[in-house]
Design an enzyme around this catalytic site. Structure first.
Site, PDB file in Angstrom:
ATOM      1  N   TYR A  64     -12.530 111.625 -28.707  1.00 11.05           N
ATOM      2  CA  TYR A  64     -12.122 112.178 -27.403  1.00 11.05           C
ATOM      3  C   TYR A  64     -11.626 111.055 -26.486  1.00 11.05           C
ATOM      4  CZ  TYR A  64     -14.388 116.754 -28.201  1.00 11.05           C
ATOM      5  OH  TYR A  64     -14.746 117.992 -28.645  1.00 11.05           O
ATOM      6  N   HIS A  77     -12.764 113.576 -37.236  1.00  9.06           N
ATOM      7  CA  HIS A  77     -12.114 114.522 -38.161  1.00  9.06           C
ATOM      8  C   HIS A  77     -11.590 113.784 -39.385  1.00  9.06           C
ATOM      9  CE1 HIS A  77     -12.086 117.006 -34.433  1.00  9.06           C
ATOM     10  NE2 HIS A  77     -12.420 117.917 -35.312  1.00  9.06           N
ATOM     11  N   ASP A  80     -18.787 124.283 -39.645  1.00  9.35           N
ATOM     12  CA  ASP A  80     -17.894 123.318 -39.005  1.00  9.35           C
ATOM     13  C   ASP A  80     -18.585 122.572 -37.862  1.00  9.35           C
ATOM     14  OD1 ASP A  80     -15.536 121.969 -38.527  1.00  9.35           O
ATOM     15  OD2 ASP A  80     -14.709 123.523 -37.215  1.00  9.35           O
ATOM     16  N   HIS A  87     -16.373 114.375 -42.573  1.00  6.65           N
ATOM     17  CA  HIS A  87     -16.596 115.641 -41.857  1.00  6.65           C
ATOM     18  C   HIS A  87     -16.292 116.811 -42.802  1.00  6.65           C
ATOM     19  CE1 HIS A  87     -16.363 118.900 -38.958  1.00  6.65           C
ATOM     20  NE2 HIS A  87     -15.080 119.076 -39.221  1.00  6.65           N
ATOM     21  N   PHE A 107     -12.598 112.612 -43.833  1.00  4.20           N
ATOM     22  CA  PHE A 107     -13.049 113.225 -45.082  1.00  4.20           C
ATOM     23  C   PHE A 107     -14.571 113.452 -45.097  1.00  4.20           C
ATOM     24  CE2 PHE A 107     -14.373 112.671 -49.647  1.00  4.20           C
ATOM     25  CZ  PHE A 107     -13.926 113.911 -50.063  1.00  4.20           C
ATOM     26  N   ASP A 146      -9.784 120.865 -42.128  1.00  4.90           N
ATOM     27  CA  ASP A 146      -9.258 119.898 -41.147  1.00  4.90           C
ATOM     28  C   ASP A 146      -8.277 118.917 -41.788  1.00  4.90           C
ATOM     29  OD1 ASP A 146     -10.179 120.583 -38.645  1.00  4.90           O
ATOM     30  OD2 ASP A 146     -12.138 119.668 -38.944  1.00  4.90           O
ATOM     31  N   ALA A 176     -22.751 116.165 -22.732  1.00  7.64           N
ATOM     32  CA  ALA A 176     -21.825 116.750 -23.704  1.00  7.64           C
ATOM     33  C   ALA A 176     -22.582 117.674 -24.648  1.00  7.64           C
ATOM     34  CB  ALA A 176     -21.145 115.644 -24.506  1.00  7.64           C
TER      35      ALA A 176
END
Ligand code: ZN
Length: 504
Positions: free
Chosen positions: A425, A252, A403, A256, A254, A293, A453
């Site tokens: 994560y 998360h 997103d 992104h 810039f 974000d 995932a």
């Protein structure tokens, strides 16, 4: 004694009642009304008739005990009031009654008016009181926001920046000390401009300053700078403040933000949205993508200082919005610079613009994925571009698509993002393990692998959402949906290899 006894001698008067002689005898102690009654009876009239007594010459005789006695040869006559006289009296009486009624009704109307005025006054007083409270609330909110700005700019990582912001420069925290150059620092090539419109754009090739230039170009190219009277230098400054307020998280960050905004710009072109939506819609879509974000802390359930959350909630409440997230908080903090960009909008329109952008930012919360997609699925078969509710729902789905659109990109562009997300994560789950907190399986480095995932996410989240959007814009199938199917196949193959390796 003699004179006293003589006062009791009855008095006699003679009348001529329609030619017949009549005699009326009464005591001198009778009242005028008693005498009038006697006269009425003798004249054959009802007792209470209003009468006159006249002599032969027509002179009116007063009716009371002092009435002069007369002789049978000079009788009085009893005259009832003529019809005309009665009519006049009735008219007079009616007029008086009408006037009284008028005055009464005026009095009642005045009373009604009085009540109405009193009620209105009470309402106004109540309103003034409420407005006063709201003003106090807004003032308090403004103060809280000011504190919030101070807090954000005094954070060590920002305050130590030697060239951007001066933390002591109160009230101008988001204004760069060294101004941006007024001449174009980067000029985008024709090829870059073309590539920017496509989901295949390789987002890894660009430095922050170059991404800023691309974002700036998109605002110009879509006509937003012209439409909203944006000052190009203010736009540059604002975009720099956005970039500064993204943290250096693995995912998360810039870049992104840039990816999401570039995909939005691409979808606007791919879906020919210029023909269906307004420039105002584009302003909302692009700005929400840029801000969505902001200040993301890099882990779920961000534990921002409670005061920040309270302020955001309060603001959201004043703006009638629900919920809060970090981006929303920072978005509110940068609201003032935003107003400098959307110069054309008056305060009321600016509020609406902010509201619309907040709605889109909140729509990126994955906890609301099912709810938003369900709502869009119900609308898509009879979608109406002239219906505000339908268009807002579409905008929410568009920002959601952008997103989480990494898997739409070519594998070599998309795959590094999976590593970045897993890294983010794992950082969180490692910390949670150290602190003895429960760990979500999809974040646990001991349980999750890249294929596991990805497969579920692509199959059950991405493909259903993009296929629903495809109903409205069939042209996205080849450019966006097919790459998702390919990506699913790619990770399923990887999983088979992984499983085979485990068996061995
Ligand atoms: Zn995001």
């Amino acid at each position: 004694m003699g004179s006293a006894s003589s006062s009791y001698v009855p008095k006699t008067i003679h009348l001529d009642v329609e030619g017949k002689p009549q005699k009326v005898v009464f005591s001198r102690h009778c009242s005028p009304s008693d005498i009038k009654e006697l006269l009425c009876s003798s004249a054959g009239l009802p007792r209470n008739t209003s009468i006159m007594l006249v002599d032969r010459d027509g002179a009116i005789i007063s009716i009371d005990p002092t009435v002069p006695s007369n002789s049978p040869s000079s009788p009085y006559r009893v005259i009832p009031p003529s019809a005309g006289q009665l009519g006049e009296k009735e008219d007079l009486f009616r007029n008086v009654l009408t006037q009284v009624a008028d005055q009464l009704s005026r009095a009642f109307r005045i009373n009604e008016l009085k009540t109405e005025v009193t009620n209105r006054l009470a309402l106004l007083e109540k309103r003034v009181e409420l407005e006063g409270l709201k003003v106090v609330e807004i003032e308090k909110c403004k103060n809280d926001l000011k504190k919030l700005r101070d807090e954000l700019t005094s954070r060590s990582n920002r305050a130590n920046c030697p060239c951007k912001y001066d933390p002591l420069d109160d009230g101008k925290k988001l204004t760069p000390r060294r101004d941006v150059p007024s001449y174009p620092k980067y000029t985008l090539s024709k090829e870059t401009i073309e590539a920017l419109k496509k989901p295949t754009f390789d987002v890894w090739h660009w430095e922050h300053n170059e991404m800023l230039s691309c974002l700036e170009y998109m605002y110009h190219d879509l006509g937003l700078v012209k439409e909203f009277n944006m000052n190009p230098i203010t736009l540059k400054r604002w975009l720099i403040s956005i970039q500064e307020n993204y943290r250096s998280n693995p995912f998360h960050n810039f870049r992104h933000c840039f990816c999401v905004t570039q995909m939005m710009y691409g979808m606007i072109h791919l879906c020919n949205l210029q023909e269906k939506l307004t420039l105002n819609d584009f302003g909302i879509l692009m700005t929400a993508a840029v801000c969505h974000d902001l200040d993301h802390p890099g882990y779920n359930n961000a534990f921002e200082p409670i005061i920040l959350l309270q302020t955001a909630y309060k603001y959201a409440e004043l703006q009638n919005t629900e919920g809060s997230n970090c981006s929303l908080i920072l978005f509110i903090v940068i609201a003032s610079p935003l107003q400098e960009i959307f110069l054309k909008l008056d305060n009321l329109s600016m509020e609406e613009e902010m509201q619309a952008i907040i709605t889109l930012i909140l729509a990126t919360d994955m906890a609301r994925h099912g709810e938003i997609l369900d709502s869009f699925q119900q609308k898509v078969d009879h979608f109406d571009f002239t219906n505000d509710e339908d268009v807002t729902c579409l905008k929410m789905v568009l920002i959601k698509c952008c997103d989480i659109s990494n898997e739409v990109r070519p594998t070599d562009v998309a795959e590094p993002w999976v590593d970045c997300l897993l890294e983010e994560y794992f950082m969180q789950s490692d910390r949670e393990k150290i602190e003895g907190l429960p760990v979500a399986p999809f974040m646990d480095r001991d349980k999750v692998t890249k294929p596991t995932a990805q497969i579920g996410f692509i199959k059950f989240v991405l493909i259903p959402m993009f296929e629903t959007v495809m109903k409205l814009f069939p042209q996205i199938e080849e450019v966006m949906v097919q790459p998702l199917r390919d990506s699913r196949d790619h990770y399923e193959e990887l999983k088979q290899i992984e499983d085979a390796m485990t068996e061995v």
